[in-house]
Design an enzyme around this catalytic site. Structure first.
Site, short mmCIF file in Angstrom:
data_model
loop_
_atom_site.label_atom_id
_atom_site.label_comp_id
_atom_site.label_asym_id
_atom_site.label_seq_id
_atom_site.Cartn_x
_atom_site.Cartn_y
_atom_site.Cartn_z
N ASP A 32 -6.71 40.14 -14.61
CA ASP A 32 -5.55 39.97 -13.73
C ASP A 32 -4.24 40.21 -14.46
O ASP A 32 -3.18 40.24 -13.85
CB ASP A 32 -5.58 38.55 -13.13
N SER A 92 -0.70 38.38 -5.99
CA SER A 92 -2.05 38.94 -5.86
C SER A 92 -2.64 38.58 -4.50
O SER A 92 -2.49 37.45 -4.02
CB SER A 92 -2.96 38.39 -6.96
N GLN A 106 -7.54 45.85 -7.75
CA GLN A 106 -6.70 44.76 -7.27
C GLN A 106 -5.64 45.28 -6.32
O GLN A 106 -5.15 46.40 -6.47
CB GLN A 106 -6.02 44.04 -8.45
#
Length: 431
Positions: A341, A363, A413
């Site tokens: 991440d 996110s 992502q």
């Protein structure tokens, strides 16, 4: 009986899956086999406990005051003990409160009282915990609350953000899921959604649901909650390691060796004294508290970019955990999930940076696929691209390689990337 067979059996006992694999090995070395004929008492009410009993083969039934009451007469299956079920006490000062009778030929494994401490290790990753344990291993340490419930924390030496770091939540949720699966099964993919921001000053509860347990695959879902609200949800699939077809069409980029590159700390110090950077930027950076990551990160193309100008929508960096990690392979996959991440979303914003821009990055979803085994305390190359931004969202994708050039991880992502709206001017009083 072969020790490997005993270890495999213990790995399927739900109450033992929260233990480190090294504890299962030690338990397998000290358990004793005991055999019982049909109708024979395995334990009687008032017997002093010999230890913890695990049903290896056969079916037994509990007889005691609770399940003898009328409300339990219709269905006694809840009180039948079958393979992988367990009962007993881990101390020699405890007495059995109910009798257990063999309904057919029963074989039990018994963990003696003197070895009961093996059920309470200091760490979920290793049977022994030392001060040398890596910082990130401490971050990924969970407190088992119940069989499928774990509690995670943000240690004081973990990176501190306005909200709990997303990589920490993903990795802790994966750790919780991994602690409910036969340790021989490793995660091969995970898919997750961020629902609400996490408070790093509060513990997070991770509730695991066992969706499927097959011979080769197992599936788990995890809800992370704070203040009674679900802030994050994850689904992960686990697989027994097996041999199969092998090919890799993607090649690792040619990059400098990590040992030749600057650490993040060295890069920051160099930037503070770089006259090519705006003086105001350098003064603010010098006064800002430096946030150390629990992994050694070395960018392949150190530059003098600031967040005030456009940057390429891609980056490459080597990383590895500081210190030595425990050998549990599930831990190493959680560590890579933690770092997956890091910076992933920002690369989609890089082409849009300009002076005075105050961005919002959040996110939304995060997916990771694990292709091959690796150690996270060895160097790993992350190649991150942000090929698209639209509709207030940024999209990024990444690949990770070991030093031998093998593709070990793929990640994707998506998240919110917006320019913060200017605050309305405060009305001045005419008084």
């Amino acid at each position: 009986m072969d020790t490997e067979q005993v270890i495999e059996f213990l790995a399927h006992v739900p109450l033992l899956q929260r233990l480190p694999s090294s504890s299962l090995v030690k338990i397998a070395q000290v358990v004793q086999f005991k055999h019982y004929n049909r109708g024979e008492f395995i334990v009687r009410v008032g017997d002093v406990g010999d230890g913890i009993y695990f049903i290896w083969e056969g079916v037994a039934e509990v007889h005691g005051s609770l399940n003898d009451s009328e409300e339990f007469h219709e269905d006694r299956s809840e009180f039948q003990l079958k393979r992988h079920d367990c009962f007993g006490h881990g101390t020699d000062t405890s007495y059995h409160l109910a009798a257990v009778v063999a309904l057919d030929k029963v074989t039990c494994l018994v963990l003696p009282n003197e070895n009961g401490n093996l059920l309470e290790p200091l760490s979920i990753w290793s049977a022994t915990e030392t001060e040398e344990n890596s910082i990130i291993e401490r971050i990924l340490q969970l407190e088992p609350v119940e069989v499928n419930l774990f509690r995670g924390f943000t240690p004081p030496d973990a990176p501190q953000y306005a909200k709990c770091y997303g990589g920490q939540i993903i990795a802790q949720a994966l750790a919780a899921a991994a602690k409910t699966v036969d340790h021989r099964k490793l995660v091969h993919s995970l898919h997750s959604y961020f629902l609400l921001g996490g408070d790093q000053n509060m513990p997070i509860l991770y509730q695991v649901r066992r969706l499927r347990d097959g011979n080769s695959f197992a599936t788990r879902s995890v809800d992370a909650t704070q203040n009674g609200k679900v802030i994050f949800t994850l689904t992960a699939s686990f697989q027994n390691e097996e041999s199969g077809f092998e090919h890799q069409d993607i090649k690792m980029p040619s990059v400098p060796a990590p040992e030749t590159l600057l650490t993040k700390e060295e890069l920051r110090e160099r930037q503070l004294f770089d006259p090519r950077l705006p003086k105001n930027y350098r003064n603010k950076a010098a006064g800002r508290k430096y946030m150390n990551m629990p992994v050694d990160i070395r960018f392949c193309e150190p530059n003098t970019y600031t967040h005030q100008i456009k940057n390429p929508s891609s980056t490459m960096f080597w990383f590895k955990a500081w210190g030595k990690l425990s050998d549990d392979p599930a831990l190493h996959r959680c560590v890579v999930t933690y770092i997956s991440d890091y910076i992933s979303l920002t690369v989609s914003l890089n082409p849009h940076r300009k002076r005075g821009l105050k961005p919002i990055l959040l996110s939304l979803d995060h997916s990771v696929w694990f292709h091959r085994s690796f150690r996270a305390d060895d160097w790993i190359l992350a190649v991150i691209d942000g090929p698209s931004a639209s509709g207030g969202r940024g999209f990024s994708q990444g690949r990770m390689f070991n030093k031998q050039g093998e593709l070990i991880v793929t990640l994707i992502q998506e998240g919110v990337i917006r320019a913060a709206k200017p605050r309305p001017p405060v009305a001045k009083s005419n008084l």
